[in-house]
Design an enzyme around this catalytic site. Structure first.
Site, PDB file in Angstrom:
ATOM      1  N   HIS A  53      42.814  12.848  23.199  1.00  0.00           N
ATOM      2  CA  HIS A  53      42.243  11.556  22.837  1.00  0.00           C
ATOM      3  C   HIS A  53      41.279  11.134  23.939  1.00  0.00           C
ATOM      4  O   HIS A  53      41.424  11.541  25.099  1.00  0.00           O
ATOM      5  CB  HIS A  53      43.337  10.510  22.686  1.00  0.00           C
ATOM      6  N   GLU A  55      40.881   8.459  25.681  1.00  0.00           N
ATOM      7  CA  GLU A  55      41.475   7.824  26.854  1.00  0.00           C
ATOM      8  C   GLU A  55      42.168   8.848  27.747  1.00  0.00           C
ATOM      9  O   GLU A  55      42.060   8.781  28.978  1.00  0.00           O
ATOM     10  CB  GLU A  55      42.484   6.743  26.421  1.00  0.00           C
ATOM     11  N   CYS A  83      45.804   4.029  21.071  1.00  0.00           N
ATOM     12  CA  CYS A  83      47.020   4.303  20.318  1.00  0.00           C
ATOM     13  C   CYS A  83      48.208   4.312  21.293  1.00  0.00           C
ATOM     14  O   CYS A  83      48.022   4.263  22.514  1.00  0.00           O
ATOM     15  CB  CYS A  83      46.893   5.646  19.590  1.00  0.00           C
ATOM     16  N   CYS A  86      47.889   6.854  24.120  1.00  0.00           N
ATOM     17  CA  CYS A  86      46.905   6.501  25.146  1.00  0.00           C
ATOM     18  C   CYS A  86      47.366   5.330  25.999  1.00  0.00           C
ATOM     19  O   CYS A  86      47.107   5.301  27.206  1.00  0.00           O
ATOM     20  CB  CYS A  86      45.560   6.222  24.488  1.00  0.00           C
TER      21      CYS A  86
END
Length: 156
Positions: A53, A55, A83, A86
């Site tokens: 992801h 992040e 999310c 993250c």
């Protein structure tokens, strides 16, 4: 334009560019004292890595750049609400602040599971489709005993 507006605009621009390059609509930036430390774009499908992801990618790059697993003093700017994965990564990295633009509802409109995962984490594990269970192991504490006995351990 405030610094927050500047960084969020840059994150949004990076996310749009990532979509144009075949990636997902997510980007993140780690900023310390007004200086960009790292960026990250969603690479899940490109790298076949469900943890890639934006992040997480940005956090990994910032930690490498700083030579430290702690990003204390940093702000994580994200093009979309992080999310649960993250957010947990940001907590583990000791990020001081998270600021984001779009939210989980925008992500759901785009076909992403963020909102579903937030809802799932609010429920009892017994209701999940994936089984999560603790199993008895006679030596389950040994790794922690070894950790506590290691005089060279790096506390975190």
């Amino acid at each position: 334009m405030s610094p927050d507006e500047k960084w969020l605009a840059a994150a949004i621009e990076l996310a749009v560019r990532n979509v144009g390059e075949g990636g997902g609509p997510f980007s993140a930036m780690i900023v310390t004292e007004g200086t960009l430390v790292s960026t990250g774009c969603n690479r899940v499908t490109r790298d076949n890595d469900p943890t890639a992801h934006a992040e997480v990618v940005a956090i990994r790059a910032a930690c490498r750049a700083r030579g430290d697993f702690s990003l204390a003093g940093a702000t994580l700017y994200a093009s979309c609400e992080p999310c649960p994965l993250c957010l947990a990564a940001a907590l583990w990295a000791r990020v001081d602040r998270v600021a984001y633009a779009a939210d989980r509802h925008d992500a759901a409109r785009g076909g992403f599971d963020d909102r579903e995962f937030y809802d799932l984490f609010a429920r009892d594990w017994a209701t999940w489709t994936m089984t999560v269970e603790a199993l008895a192991a006679p030596n389950s504490a040994e790794p922690f005993d070894a950790w506590l006995a290691n005089p060279d351990r790096v506390e975190y």
